[in-house]
Design a protein around this motif. Structure first.
Motif, PDB file in Angstrom:
ATOM      1  N   LEU A  94       0.822  -1.216   0.000  1.00  0.00           N
ATOM      2  CA  LEU A  94       0.000   0.000   0.000  1.00  0.00           C
ATOM      3  C   LEU A  94       0.856   1.266   0.000  1.00  0.00           C
ATOM      4  CD1 LEU A  94      -2.862  -0.952   2.495  1.00  0.00           C
ATOM      5  CD2 LEU A  94      -3.069  -0.619   0.023  1.00  0.00           C
ATOM      6  N   THR A  95       2.015   1.227   0.650  1.00  0.00           N
ATOM      7  CA  THR A  95       2.882   2.410   0.689  1.00  0.00           C
ATOM      8  C   THR A  95       3.372   2.793  -0.702  1.00  0.00           C
ATOM      9  OG1 THR A  95       4.860   1.052   1.091  1.00  0.00           O
ATOM     10  CG2 THR A  95       3.660   1.856   3.023  1.00  0.00           C
ATOM     11  N   VAL A  96       3.383   1.834  -1.624  1.00  0.00           N
ATOM     12  CA  VAL A  96       3.784   2.096  -3.010  1.00  0.00           C
ATOM     13  C   VAL A  96       2.564   2.344  -3.893  1.00  0.00           C
ATOM     14  CG1 VAL A  96       5.005   1.197  -5.022  1.00  0.00           C
ATOM     15  CG2 VAL A  96       5.826   0.655  -2.715  1.00  0.00           C
ATOM     16  N   LEU A  97       1.530   1.535  -3.723  1.00  0.00           N
ATOM     17  CA  LEU A  97       0.365   1.588  -4.606  1.00  0.00           C
ATOM     18  C   LEU A  97      -0.419   2.884  -4.477  1.00  0.00           C
ATOM     19  CD1 LEU A  97      -1.671   0.181  -6.552  1.00  0.00           C
ATOM     20  CD2 LEU A  97      -2.858  -0.637  -4.503  1.00  0.00           C
ATOM     21  N   ILE A  98      -0.765   3.282  -3.260  1.00  0.00           N
ATOM     22  CA  ILE A  98      -1.658   4.431  -3.077  1.00  0.00           C
ATOM     23  C   ILE A  98      -1.060   5.716  -3.634  1.00  0.00           C
ATOM     24  CG2 ILE A  98      -2.925   5.817  -1.405  1.00  0.00           C
ATOM     25  CD1 ILE A  98      -3.977   2.940  -1.858  1.00  0.00           C
ATOM     26  N   PRO A  99       0.223   6.048  -3.386  1.00  0.00           N
ATOM     27  CA  PRO A  99       0.790   7.246  -4.029  1.00  0.00           C
ATOM     28  C   PRO A  99       0.769   7.171  -5.557  1.00  0.00           C
ATOM     29  CG  PRO A  99       2.154   6.581  -2.168  1.00  0.00           C
ATOM     30  CD  PRO A  99       1.159   5.477  -2.394  1.00  0.00           C
ATOM     31  N   ARG A 100       1.000   5.983  -6.117  1.00  0.00           N
ATOM     32  CA  ARG A 100       0.927   5.836  -7.582  1.00  0.00           C
ATOM     33  C   ARG A 100      -0.488   6.119  -8.082  1.00  0.00           C
ATOM     34  NH1 ARG A 100       3.353   0.240  -9.620  1.00  0.00           N
ATOM     35  NH2 ARG A 100       2.409   0.997 -11.574  1.00  0.00           N
ATOM     36  N   VAL A 101      -1.476   5.548  -7.395  1.00  0.00           N
ATOM     37  CA  VAL A 101      -2.876   5.769  -7.787  1.00  0.00           C
ATOM     38  C   VAL A 101      -3.224   7.249  -7.680  1.00  0.00           C
ATOM     39  CG1 VAL A 101      -5.276   5.327  -7.169  1.00  0.00           C
ATOM     40  CG2 VAL A 101      -3.638   3.437  -7.172  1.00  0.00           C
ATOM     41  N   VAL A 122      -0.459   2.641   8.237  1.00  0.00           N
ATOM     42  CA  VAL A 122      -0.050   3.049   6.898  1.00  0.00           C
ATOM     43  C   VAL A 122      -1.151   3.867   6.226  1.00  0.00           C
ATOM     44  CG1 VAL A 122       0.398   2.181   4.563  1.00  0.00           C
ATOM     45  CG2 VAL A 122       1.599   1.185   6.510  1.00  0.00           C
ATOM     46  N   CYS A 123      -2.392   3.416   6.351  1.00  0.00           N
ATOM     47  CA  CYS A 123      -3.513   4.126   5.715  1.00  0.00           C
ATOM     48  C   CYS A 123      -3.741   5.494   6.361  1.00  0.00           C
ATOM     49  CB  CYS A 123      -4.776   3.280   5.788  1.00  0.00           C
ATOM     50  SG  CYS A 123      -4.768   1.868   4.654  1.00  0.00           S
ATOM     51  N   GLU A 124      -3.588   5.571   7.665  1.00  0.00           N
ATOM     52  CA  GLU A 124      -3.732   6.867   8.346  1.00  0.00           C
ATOM     53  C   GLU A 124      -2.706   7.864   7.839  1.00  0.00           C
ATOM     54  OE1 GLU A 124      -3.448   5.874  12.452  1.00  0.00           O
ATOM     55  OE2 GLU A 124      -5.577   5.370  12.669  1.00  0.00           O
ATOM     56  N   LYS A 125      -1.479   7.399   7.630  1.00  0.00           N
ATOM     57  CA  LYS A 125      -0.429   8.269   7.127  1.00  0.00           C
ATOM     58  C   LYS A 125      -0.695   8.678   5.682  1.00  0.00           C
ATOM     59  CE  LYS A 125       3.659  10.238   7.275  1.00  0.00           C
ATOM     60  NZ  LYS A 125       3.914  11.435   8.128  1.00  0.00           N
ATOM     61  N   LEU A 126      -1.094   7.710   4.848  1.00  0.00           N
ATOM     62  CA  LEU A 126      -1.355   7.994   3.435  1.00  0.00           C
ATOM     63  C   LEU A 126      -2.545   8.932   3.258  1.00  0.00           C
ATOM     64  CD1 LEU A 126      -0.856   4.403   1.959  1.00  0.00           C
ATOM     65  CD2 LEU A 126       0.628   6.385   1.560  1.00  0.00           C
ATOM     66  N   ALA A 127      -3.522   8.843   4.157  1.00  0.00           N
ATOM     67  CA  ALA A 127      -4.731   9.662   4.054  1.00  0.00           C
ATOM     68  C   ALA A 127      -4.453  11.143   4.250  1.00  0.00           C
ATOM     69  CB  ALA A 127      -5.765   9.191   5.071  1.00  0.00           C
ATOM     70  N   GLU A 128      -3.279  11.478   4.761  1.00  0.00           N
ATOM     71  CA  GLU A 128      -2.920  12.882   4.942  1.00  0.00           C
ATOM     72  C   GLU A 128      -2.717  13.582   3.602  1.00  0.00           C
ATOM     73  OE1 GLU A 128       0.526  12.925   7.409  1.00  0.00           O
ATOM     74  OE2 GLU A 128      -0.488  12.051   9.163  1.00  0.00           O
ATOM     75  N   ASN A 129      -2.335  12.804   2.581  1.00  0.00           N
ATOM     76  CA  ASN A 129      -2.057  13.411   1.274  1.00  0.00           C
ATOM     77  C   ASN A 129      -2.874  12.814   0.129  1.00  0.00           C
ATOM     78  OD1 ASN A 129       0.196  15.098   2.248  1.00  0.00           O
ATOM     79  ND2 ASN A 129       1.246  13.131   2.556  1.00  0.00           N
ATOM     80  N   CYS A 130      -3.685  11.798   0.425  1.00  0.00           N
ATOM     81  CA  CYS A 130      -4.479  11.128  -0.603  1.00  0.00           C
ATOM     82  C   CYS A 130      -5.937  11.039  -0.166  1.00  0.00           C
ATOM     83  CB  CYS A 130      -3.947   9.712  -0.857  1.00  0.00           C
ATOM     84  SG  CYS A 130      -2.221   9.634  -1.332  1.00  0.00           S
ATOM     85  N   PRO A 131      -6.871  11.014  -1.125  1.00  0.00           N
ATOM     86  CA  PRO A 131      -8.300  10.863  -0.786  1.00  0.00           C
ATOM     87  C   PRO A 131      -8.608   9.418  -0.393  1.00  0.00           C
ATOM     88  CG  PRO A 131      -8.042  10.888  -3.151  1.00  0.00           C
ATOM     89  CD  PRO A 131      -6.673  11.140  -2.590  1.00  0.00           C
ATOM     90  N   LEU A 132      -8.017   8.980   0.713  1.00  0.00           N
ATOM     91  CA  LEU A 132      -8.067   7.582   1.117  1.00  0.00           C
ATOM     92  C   LEU A 132      -8.993   7.384   2.308  1.00  0.00           C
ATOM     93  CD1 LEU A 132      -6.957   4.641   1.033  1.00  0.00           C
ATOM     94  CD2 LEU A 132      -5.115   5.425   2.538  1.00  0.00           C
TER      95      LEU A 132
END
Length: 379
Positions: free
Chosen positions: A17-24, A51-61
């Motif tokens: 997810l740490t790779v996929l979500i930023p790519r998406v 991981v999702c909490e961190k990614l949600a800071e910069n992505c519509p996750l």
């Protein structure tokens, strides 16, 4: 309403997810797609939540964590039900599906009047990972071939696909997938006729381990049986009923050969018939008409025996009438007997379908009612 919802089912996929979500997210930004990303996780024991909490800071996750349910297909359905986009797109978390193809799938769904769009490995331009061995390729091809009664799509088992929200809502209340092949379930239950396939380069997962196992392959066969029953209904039930009846012939003959050495012929014949009838009942109860196996066993068994007796009577009557009333059949008694068998089996099937293993409502009626109700709600 959002333009697009992307559903990603996960279990122990934090590293991917740490790779996929930023790519998406990068693809969505470049394509100017108004979208959300929904990760549906089956309570993974890794760091998926963090991981999702961190990614949600910069992505519509958005993360949905399921505590009491497991399975890729049901996870996808949970995500589809929670989505708010006009287009619903599903992809795996293991980096096997290229996010860069998302705009192409969305465009195909909008511009080609498609009901369903697949990121396909098996159309011209599509590829699979070079590391695939012959067994994996053969396994995938056989599974695809088994899906041919339901769709002509080249890669209907792919986990990378898109469907319009309005198409999904036509059947979301009657979905009951088994295993991983939710795409095939949607194609059949949502009655998708125009399936478009976009070639992709399918790569093996980067991290983690595959969830595919022999158990999942057996579940796929169970899923096919469900879809066969749904799409073909009485044709499917009759085919299974007839095949089980054929197995009963072999059981009868084997039992007769065994018992004839121990007891007088009339008793051996009776016991052989009873044995084959009982095995046929168990097989029909648990396979052909499995929807009714929760009903009282003894009542069903006695009713089944009665239906077999009724079928035997019609078998005998048909054979006698043909052989004694028509000159053509007088010299062709075996043909008359064969027709009698078919007539008897037909009566036996009808009694089993609508009396012994009856439903409160025919499946087609129930499915149609559910669909119509939901369509009225969304209009």
């Amino acid at each position: 309403m959002l333009q697009l919802s992307i559903i990603v089912p996960t279990y122990c996929e934090a590293e991917n997810l740490t790779v996929l979500i930023p790519r998406v997210n990068r693809v969505l930004t470049e394509a100017e797609l108004d979208a959300e990303i929904i990760v549906v996780d089956d309570d993974s024991p890794d760091e998926t939540i963090q991981v999702c909490e961190k990614l949600a800071e910069n992505c519509p996750l958005r993360l949905i964590t399921r505590k009491n349910e497991r399975g890729l297909s049901t996870a996808v359905i949970a995500g589809l039900n929670a989505a708010s986009g006009g287009i619903l797109l599903v992809m795996d978390a293991d980096l096997s599906h290229p996010p860069e193809k998302i705009p192409e799938l969305v465009s195909a769904l909008n511009q080609r009047q498609a009901d369903f769009v697949i990121g396909s490995r098996y159309v011209e331009g599509g590829t699979t990972d070079q590391s695939w061995g012959w067994f994996r390729k053969w396994n995938s091809r056989v599974a695809t071939w088994l899906s041919r009664p339901f769709t002509s799509a080249r890669d209907p088992l792919a986990g990378f696909f898109a469907i319009k929200r309005q198409t999904y809502l036509k059947a979301h209340q009657i979905l009951n997938p088994v295993g991983y092949k939710i795409g095939l379930e949607l194609i059949v239950k949502c009655r998708c006729r125009n399936v478009v396939e976009i070639p992709i380069e399918f790569t093996d997962r980067v991290a983690g381990s595959s969830k595919l196992s022999f158990k999942e392959q057996l579940r796929y066969l169970k899923h096919l049986k469900r879809l066969f029953d749904f799409k073909y209904q009485n044709y499917a039930y009759f085919t299974q009923f007839a095949l089980i009846g054929l197995t009963g012939v072999f059981v009868n003959l084997q039992m007769l050969a065994l018992l004839s050495n121990w007891m007088i012929s009339p008793i051996a014949v009776a016991l052989a018939i009873w044995t084959s009838m009982s095995t046929n009942f168990l097989l029909n109860r648990n396979i052909t008409f499995s929807y009714a196996r929760h009903k009282p066993f003894l009542k069903q068994y006695l009713s089944y025996c009665g239906s077999c007796l009724t079928g035997a009577v019609f078998n005998w009557l048909t054979t006698m009438v043909l052989s004694r009333s028509f000159q053509f059949f007088e010299k062709r008694i075996l043909l008359a007997a064969f027709i009698g068998i078919l007539v008897g089996m037909g009566f036996n099937f009808l009694l089993c379908r609508y009396l012994v293993f009856s439903k409160h409502k025919p499946e087609a009626e129930t499915d149609t009612a559910a669909t119509d109700k939901e369509l009225r709600r969304t209009e």
